[in-house]
Design a protein around this motif. Structure first.
Motif, PDB file in Angstrom:
ATOM      1  N   ASN A  37      55.297  30.910  37.034  1.00 46.24           N
ATOM      2  CA  ASN A  37      54.682  30.292  35.864  1.00 46.24           C
ATOM      3  C   ASN A  37      55.693  29.510  35.043  1.00 46.24           C
ATOM      4  N   GLY A  38      56.940  29.428  35.519  1.00 47.75           N
ATOM      5  CA  GLY A  38      57.988  28.787  34.740  1.00 47.75           C
ATOM      6  C   GLY A  38      58.775  27.771  35.530  1.00 47.75           C
ATOM      7  N   ILE A  39      59.873  27.327  34.944  1.00 43.66           N
ATOM      8  CA  ILE A  39      60.763  26.365  35.591  1.00 43.66           C
ATOM      9  C   ILE A  39      61.284  26.906  36.910  1.00 43.66           C
ATOM     10  N   ALA A  40      61.556  28.199  36.976  1.00 44.85           N
ATOM     11  CA  ALA A  40      62.118  28.798  38.189  1.00 44.85           C
ATOM     12  C   ALA A  40      61.197  28.650  39.388  1.00 44.85           C
ATOM     13  N   GLY A  41      59.893  28.431  39.163  1.00 46.95           N
ATOM     14  CA  GLY A  41      58.974  28.243  40.268  1.00 46.95           C
ATOM     15  C   GLY A  41      59.266  27.013  41.091  1.00 46.95           C
ATOM     16  N   TYR A  94      65.050  21.365  30.697  1.00 43.59           N
ATOM     17  CA  TYR A  94      64.978  21.364  32.155  1.00 43.59           C
ATOM     18  C   TYR A  94      64.093  20.229  32.666  1.00 43.59           C
ATOM     19  N   ALA A  95      64.410  19.755  33.858  1.00 39.69           N
ATOM     20  CA  ALA A  95      63.569  18.781  34.563  1.00 39.69           C
ATOM     21  C   ALA A  95      63.757  19.009  36.058  1.00 39.69           C
ATOM     22  N   ALA A  96      62.668  18.900  36.833  1.00 40.53           N
ATOM     23  CA  ALA A  96      62.759  19.113  38.284  1.00 40.53           C
ATOM     24  C   ALA A  96      61.616  18.399  38.988  1.00 40.53           C
ATOM     25  N   ARG A  97      61.858  18.063  40.244  1.00 39.53           N
ATOM     26  CA  ARG A  97      60.826  17.593  41.168  1.00 39.53           C
ATOM     27  C   ARG A  97      60.885  18.509  42.379  1.00 39.53           C
ATOM     28  N   TYR A  98      59.731  18.964  42.871  1.00 40.93           N
ATOM     29  CA  TYR A  98      59.751  19.959  43.939  1.00 40.93           C
ATOM     30  C   TYR A  98      58.478  19.902  44.763  1.00 40.93           C
ATOM     31  N   GLY A 109      60.653  21.171  30.948  1.00 35.51           N
ATOM     32  CA  GLY A 109      60.562  22.413  30.195  1.00 35.51           C
ATOM     33  C   GLY A 109      61.666  22.568  29.179  1.00 35.51           C
ATOM     34  N   ALA A 110      61.500  23.579  28.314  1.00 33.25           N
ATOM     35  CA  ALA A 110      62.507  23.901  27.307  1.00 33.25           C
ATOM     36  C   ALA A 110      62.433  25.387  27.011  1.00 33.25           C
ATOM     37  N   SER A 111      63.521  25.942  26.490  1.00 32.09           N
ATOM     38  CA  SER A 111      63.561  27.369  26.175  1.00 32.09           C
ATOM     39  C   SER A 111      64.453  27.624  24.978  1.00 32.09           C
ATOM     40  N   VAL A 112      64.257  28.790  24.369  1.00 32.62           N
ATOM     41  CA  VAL A 112      65.118  29.253  23.289  1.00 32.62           C
ATOM     42  C   VAL A 112      65.255  30.761  23.439  1.00 32.62           C
ATOM     43  N   THR A 113      66.441  31.269  23.140  1.00 30.13           N
ATOM     44  CA  THR A 113      66.684  32.710  23.230  1.00 30.13           C
ATOM     45  C   THR A 113      67.614  33.144  22.110  1.00 30.13           C
ATOM     46  N   SER A 114      67.454  34.394  21.680  1.00 33.61           N
ATOM     47  CA  SER A 114      68.304  34.948  20.635  1.00 33.61           C
ATOM     48  C   SER A 114      68.183  36.472  20.679  1.00 33.61           C
ATOM     49  N   SER A 115      68.850  37.148  19.764  1.00 28.17           N
ATOM     50  CA  SER A 115      68.831  38.612  19.706  1.00 28.17           C
ATOM     51  C   SER A 115      68.518  39.094  18.302  1.00 28.17           C
ATOM     52  N   ILE A 116      67.805  40.218  18.245  1.00 20.82           N
ATOM     53  CA  ILE A 116      67.552  40.918  16.987  1.00 20.82           C
ATOM     54  C   ILE A 116      67.898  42.378  17.224  1.00 20.82           C
ATOM     55  N   GLY A 117      69.029  42.820  16.737  1.00 20.21           N
ATOM     56  CA  GLY A 117      69.461  44.185  16.985  1.00 20.21           C
ATOM     57  C   GLY A 117      69.621  44.445  18.473  1.00 20.21           C
ATOM     58  N   GLN A 118      68.916  45.455  18.976  1.00 19.06           N
ATOM     59  CA  GLN A 118      68.997  45.814  20.391  1.00 19.06           C
ATOM     60  C   GLN A 118      68.068  44.976  21.271  1.00 19.06           C
ATOM     61  N   LEU A 119      67.306  44.089  20.655  1.00 20.89           N
ATOM     62  CA  LEU A 119      66.332  43.287  21.393  1.00 20.89           C
ATOM     63  C   LEU A 119      66.856  41.887  21.647  1.00 20.89           C
ATOM     64  N   ASN A 120      66.840  41.481  22.923  1.00 21.61           N
ATOM     65  CA  ASN A 120      67.108  40.093  23.282  1.00 21.61           C
ATOM     66  C   ASN A 120      65.778  39.478  23.700  1.00 21.61           C
ATOM     67  N   TRP A 121      65.378  38.363  23.071  1.00 20.80           N
ATOM     68  CA  TRP A 121      64.095  37.740  23.372  1.00 20.80           C
ATOM     69  C   TRP A 121      64.301  36.298  23.827  1.00 20.80           C
TER      70      TRP A 121
END
Length: 560
Positions: free
Chosen positions: A189-193, A308-312, A341-353
């Motif tokens: 369902n994502g870029i990795a597909g 991200y950008a890809a052709r497959y 595609g695009a993504s964002v990631t960060s951490s809140i305490g023990q949680l990485n989202w």
């Protein structure tokens, strides 16, 4: 090629250094292989040579006999079920796998270059010999003896670490895996597909998998270069297209007999029998697959961004094609799909989202099988995977994956561990080709515009329960929350309001042995993959095809 139960250990991926602490812990918990290795001596202090052998034994026991709803035309009132029940009928209650694996890994490094080669070999006695059930209903025989005993070359690449100008850079050439984006489970369902074939047999047979463990290596060149302290650019080009590995017809998790199988049985108005001919498969060719990513970590910011950008070309068949003119069944694969595609990631305490979103153009939609042969079926000329002449519906689609990794701190309840979870959503924005269906290669009428699913693993860990023994208790849950996806073929297993649950225990001994015992069960309304529609053709059921295939699995492994 059939993939029996338990699969080899995961390979190393060329992936961004995102979420290092959380991902490292999650990998250790969910893979749980010893770090022992054979270090080969070298007179050169800059040379390191390592050779690993990981033997593994696994077995699985089916907990109930085949269900009449999933195997019997009489129970269903549907003669088409005979094309979707071979894997179910071939195994009664009892042992369905007795398998030995050997994973061999060789790593050589000298200075700023090196190479890696790995190979997986297996032997499953349950698949040696004929386990077929050749009944009057026409059930195809199970996998041949060659499937129960085989080997597969995994990684085979050379790498170089150095600099481009004054900036650090890396390069890999050969057979290896590349994974962009932030997905934990829903890579399709994502870029990795876009980035490689997957081992569908492992998804079905190994509890608590992650996408990085089922992504298979492919021949390509990939690299990264640091543009600045905040920006990293990565790119790849693949010179080989490889299909995903689907459980072979008649193997335990097979739910259809017409993708890679033998004779396929029909009723009027179609011919009574068509033979599968994989030599007629419409494959996309080896060229035209590439992609790039840009990672940005703003100075002083708690966030990291990806673009991200890809052709497959798609790695799983879009639809089976029933060719009445030439008297065969074959598969067609979509090609020339584009994604951003695009993504964002960060951490809140023990949680990485992490949040990842992407858009696809000319993507294959969930379609009914194509029937070639003139009116009222598709035109008698061969359809292809080209954008202007597909055998299936194509469209523009949107995708979101929201994932999190929560690291468990020591408490009265556990010594450590992790909770991993991901929710995936997709939507068909527009249909470009073949919007009408009714069994003739168009968009399946039983699909919905939107769909969502979740998957999670909770694994508390306990250290030194006995001298030299650590234990963990993984619990895995997958559930299709809403909708019947038209945007992703077989999204999250292809069901609606269905799911799976695994409960297990893993033991890791300090001398290197790893043991695991897991119960896997499936829930949701039982149904075969397709059912008749009002016109007497076939459409997707979105039922639970594995409802009667719960099993208990045991494995033991050690790395030398």
């Amino acid at each position: 090629m059939t993939r029996p139960l338990q699969q080899p250990a995961p390979r190393r991926l060329n992936r961004s250094p995102l979420r290092p602490r959380a991902l490292a812990l999650a990998s250790a918990l969910c893979c749980a292989l010893s770090a022992q290795a054979i270090e080969l001596k070298s007179d050169d202090p800059d040379t390191r040579i390592r050779l690993d052998f990981t033997p593994k034994y696994s077995t699985a026991y089916r907990l109930q006999d085949p269900s009449a709803v999933l195997t019997s035309p009489a129970a269903r009132g549907d003669g088409g079920v005979v094309n979707e029940n071979a894997g179910d009928l071939n195994f009664k209650k009892g042992f369905v796998s007795s398998r030995f694996d050997l994973l061999t890994e060789f790593d050589y490094s000298r200075g700023n270059w090196g190479l890696r080669v790995s190979d997986a070999a297996w032997n499953d006695s349950r698949f040696l010999g004929n386990t077929g059930t050749n009944t009057a209903a026409g059930v195809n025989p199970a996998v041949s003896s060659s499937v129960g005993k085989n080997n597969q070359l995994l990684d085979a690449f050379v790498y170089l670490k150095g600099s481009l100008g004054e900036r650090p850079a890396t390069l890999r050439v050969g057979k290896h895996s590349v994974q962009y984006g932030e997905t934990l489970f829903f890579g399709q369902n994502g870029i990795a597909g876009a980035q490689g074939p997957i081992d569908i047999g492992k998804i079905l047979s190994v509890p608590n998998w992650q996408f990085k463990e089922v992504l298979l290596p492919v021949e390509q060149v990939s690299g990264t270069v640091s543009l600045s302290d905040q920006l990293t650019l990565g790119a790849y080009y693949q010179w080989k297209w490889r299909p995903s590995l689907i459980p072979g017809v008649g193997s335990y998790f097979s739910n259809q007999n017409y993708i890679g199988g033998g004779p396929v049985y029909f009723g009027a108005p179609l011919p009574p029998v068509l033979n599968t001919d994989n030599s007629k498969n419409q494959t996309p060719g080896n060229s035209g697959q590439f992609g790039a990513q840009l990672r940005w970590s703003p100075e002083g910011s708690a966030f990291e961004y990806g673009f991200y950008a890809a052709r497959y070309h798609d790695k799983t068949p879009a639809v089976p094609v029933f060719d009445l003119i030439n008297g065969n069944v074959h598969n067609t694969y979509a090609k020339g799909i584009e994604t951003l595609g695009a993504s964002v990631t960060s951490s809140i305490g023990q949680l990485n989202w992490a949040l990842e979103g992407s858009w696809r153009h000319n993507a294959p939609l969930a379609s009914d099988p194509a029937v070639l042969g003139g009116a009222p079926f598709m035109p008698s000329s061969q359809c292809s995977g080209d954008a202007g002449n597909p055998c299936y519906a194509t469209g523009n689609t949107a995708h979101l994956n929201l994932s999190g990794i929560y690291v468990l701190s020591k408490s009265a309840w556990w010594d450590g561990g992790a909770l991993l979870g991901e929710v995936a959503w997709n939507r068909t924005l527009s249909v470009l080709n073949n919007p009408s269906a009714r069994g003739f290669g168009g968009l399946d009428p039983n699909t919905t515009r939107d769909a969502a699913a979740l998957r999670m693993i909770f694994e508390p860990q306990y250290y030194q329960v006995r001298p030299g023994l650590d234990l963990s208790f993984p619990v895995g849950l997958g559930y299709n929350l809403a909708g019947r996806s038209s945007a992703v073929v077989n999204f999250a297993g292809g069901g609606s309001k269905v799911g799976d649950l695994s409960i297990g225990v893993k033991g890791k001994f300090q001398d290197g042995w790893n043991l695991s015992l897991n119960l896997m069960t499936y829930f949701g309304s039982a149904n075969t993959l397709t059912v008749p529609d009002p016109l007497g053709t076939r459409m997707l059921s979105f039922g639970q095809t594995l409802r009667d295939r719960s099993y208990l699995a045991f494995s033991a492994s050690r790395t030398f």
